[in-house]
Design a protein around this motif. Structure first.
Motif, PDB file in Angstrom:
ATOM      1  N   HIS A 205     -46.252  47.174   1.579  1.00  0.00           N
ATOM      2  CA  HIS A 205     -44.914  47.188   2.182  1.00  0.00           C
ATOM      3  C   HIS A 205     -44.698  45.897   3.006  1.00  0.00           C
ATOM      4  O   HIS A 205     -43.656  45.242   2.888  1.00  0.00           O
TER       5      HIS A 205
ATOM      6  N   SER B 106     -44.065  42.969   0.804  1.00  0.00           N
ATOM      7  CA  SER B 106     -42.712  42.972   0.235  1.00  0.00           C
ATOM      8  C   SER B 106     -41.689  42.528   1.286  1.00  0.00           C
ATOM      9  O   SER B 106     -40.713  41.850   0.964  1.00  0.00           O
TER      10      SER B 106
ATOM     11  N   HIS C 236     -41.607  38.681   1.684  1.00  0.00           N
ATOM     12  CA  HIS C 236     -40.841  38.042   0.610  1.00  0.00           C
ATOM     13  C   HIS C 236     -39.358  38.388   0.720  1.00  0.00           C
ATOM     14  O   HIS C 236     -38.497  37.532   0.497  1.00  0.00           O
ATOM     15  N   ASP C 237     -39.072  39.632   1.070  1.00  0.00           N
ATOM     16  CA  ASP C 237     -37.677  40.083   1.144  1.00  0.00           C
ATOM     17  C   ASP C 237     -36.871  39.272   2.169  1.00  0.00           C
ATOM     18  O   ASP C 237     -35.716  38.932   1.925  1.00  0.00           O
TER      19      ASP C 237
ATOM     20  N   TYR D 289     -50.547  41.327  -0.721  1.00  0.00           N
ATOM     21  CA  TYR D 289     -50.276  42.144  -1.898  1.00  0.00           C
ATOM     22  C   TYR D 289     -51.520  42.257  -2.790  1.00  0.00           C
ATOM     23  O   TYR D 289     -51.947  43.352  -3.178  1.00  0.00           O
TER      24      TYR D 289
ATOM     25  N   VAL E 278     -45.071  49.629  -7.393  1.00  0.00           N
ATOM     26  CA  VAL E 278     -44.856  48.233  -6.972  1.00  0.00           C
ATOM     27  C   VAL E 278     -44.061  47.477  -8.043  1.00  0.00           C
ATOM     28  O   VAL E 278     -43.197  46.657  -7.714  1.00  0.00           O
TER      29      VAL E 278
ATOM     30  N   SER F 101     -40.419  45.839  -7.128  1.00  0.00           N
ATOM     31  CA  SER F 101     -40.124  44.427  -7.426  1.00  0.00           C
ATOM     32  C   SER F 101     -38.867  44.328  -8.290  1.00  0.00           C
ATOM     33  O   SER F 101     -38.019  43.464  -8.081  1.00  0.00           O
TER      34      SER F 101
ATOM     35  N   GLU G 243     -35.821  45.001  -6.214  1.00  0.00           N
ATOM     36  CA  GLU G 243     -35.429  43.815  -5.431  1.00  0.00           C
ATOM     37  C   GLU G 243     -34.654  42.829  -6.316  1.00  0.00           C
ATOM     38  O   GLU G 243     -33.663  42.238  -5.889  1.00  0.00           O
TER      39      GLU G 243
ATOM     40  N   LYS H 297     -35.893  50.080  -5.289  1.00  0.00           N
ATOM     41  CA  LYS H 297     -36.276  49.166  -4.198  1.00  0.00           C
ATOM     42  C   LYS H 297     -37.001  49.893  -3.069  1.00  0.00           C
ATOM     43  O   LYS H 297     -37.983  49.381  -2.522  1.00  0.00           O
TER      44      LYS H 297
END
Ligand code: FPP
Ligand code: MG
Length: 291
Positions: free
Chosen positions: A55, A58, A61-62, A94, A116, A120, A123, A147
């Protein structure tokens, strides 16, 4: 530091470990669910630490993808350390989390890795939908399931397997909670003020994210209101425009409709875990966020 945070820190050596300490801890909803479902399993903390690390990766990156400069009240890692570092640290988090999955049965490893892949893709769809003013409710619901809900769903199902419980029932429970969680998050972006949110209110629309209340509002709006809503897409809203749009969303019934949608999902979820006080409390804590 709780057991799960200790395990997460132990996955890494400095200087990578320092980033774990730098990012403020969140609500850890996924871990709460895993620990409540798999109370008797020694492996519940390890599974929780793996899921929280995925999490975290993610989110690193988010924030770059969303250009969101604060996370949990602190500057995002890409702001303090640059995007290149934030991407690499996300990759390390990750990949490390994935390597730890080998301690679990293949069924659990498969459930988490499939989730996952889903998040991805979710997203990716979020970014695609944000290119224009999306008014398709089904597309939006599918995107938030992928998401946000997929990893919560997988956490609950994997925990049920660990505990020898009915995996389908807990999978459904997690899926319902996940969609409700994102719906409430999207509502709060509209209903809460800037000070409480720690970011500008109606920020989602400025980021190009047309969330459920806006989709429903759009379908009931007249031509003038539609044009006005479209004119705000991907724009920084002036305080007065934000106030007027928020008032229009309330008046149209779109806010209430989203609240009822989230509450119905949570009530259905509660029906699946009737005798479990901790899981009922987790659902209740989300219900209490519906504002
Ligand atoms: C937050 O949504 C974002 C997610 C829940 C998923 C992000 C997924 C990726 C970046 C792809 C997977 C990458 C790795 C390394 C596993 P949001 O932007 O609506 O919520 P927010 O307001 O909390 O940012
Ligand atoms: Mg984001």
């Amino acid at each position: 530091m709780n057991e799960i945070n200790k395990l997460i820190s132990g996955f890494f050596e400095p200087p990578i470990r320092d980033y774990i300490d730098k990012i403020p801890s969140g609500k850890q909803l996924r871990s709460r669910l895993i620990c409540a479902i798999a109370k008797e399993s020694d492996k519940r903390f390890l599974l929780s630490a793996i899921v929280e690390t995925i999490h975290l990766a993610s989110l690193l990156h988010d924030d770059i993808i969303d250009d969101a400069k604060t996370r949990r009240g602190a500057p995002a890692v890409f702001v303090t350390d640059g995007a290149k570092k934030a991407i690499m640290i996300g990759d390390i988090f990750y990949a490390t989390a994935f390597s730890k999955l080998s301690a679990f049965d293949s069924a659990i490893a498969q459930i988490i890795s499939e989730a996952v892949a889903k998040l991805s893709y979710g997203e990716f769809l979020d970014a695609e939908l944000s290119k224009s003013f999306n008014t398709d409710r089904k597309k939006y619901e599918n995107m938030i399931y992928l998401k946000t809900s997929a990893l919560i769903e997988a956490s609950c199902e994997a925990a049920a397997i660990l505990a020898g419980k009915d995996r389908d029932r807990f999978r459904r429970f997690g899926a319902l909670l996940g969609v409700a969680f994102q719906t409430i998050d999207d509502l709060l972006d509209i209903t809460q003020d800037t000070a409480t949110l720690g970011k500008p209110a109606l920020n989602d629309l400025s980021e190009g994210k047309v969330t459920l209340p806006l989709i429903d509002y759009y379908h009931t709006a007249d031509e003038n209101e539609k044009a006005k809503a479209l004119s705000f897409f991907k724009k920084k809203l002036k305080t007065n425009d934000a106030k007027r749009l928020r008032a229009a969303l309330y008046k149209s019934g779109a806010i209430d409709k989203s609240r009822q949608y989230a509450a119905a999902l949570l009530n259905e979820a509660k029906g699946l875990v009737e005798n479990d006080e901790e899981l009922l409390a987790a659902a209740e804590s989300l219900i209490s966020r519906i504002k």
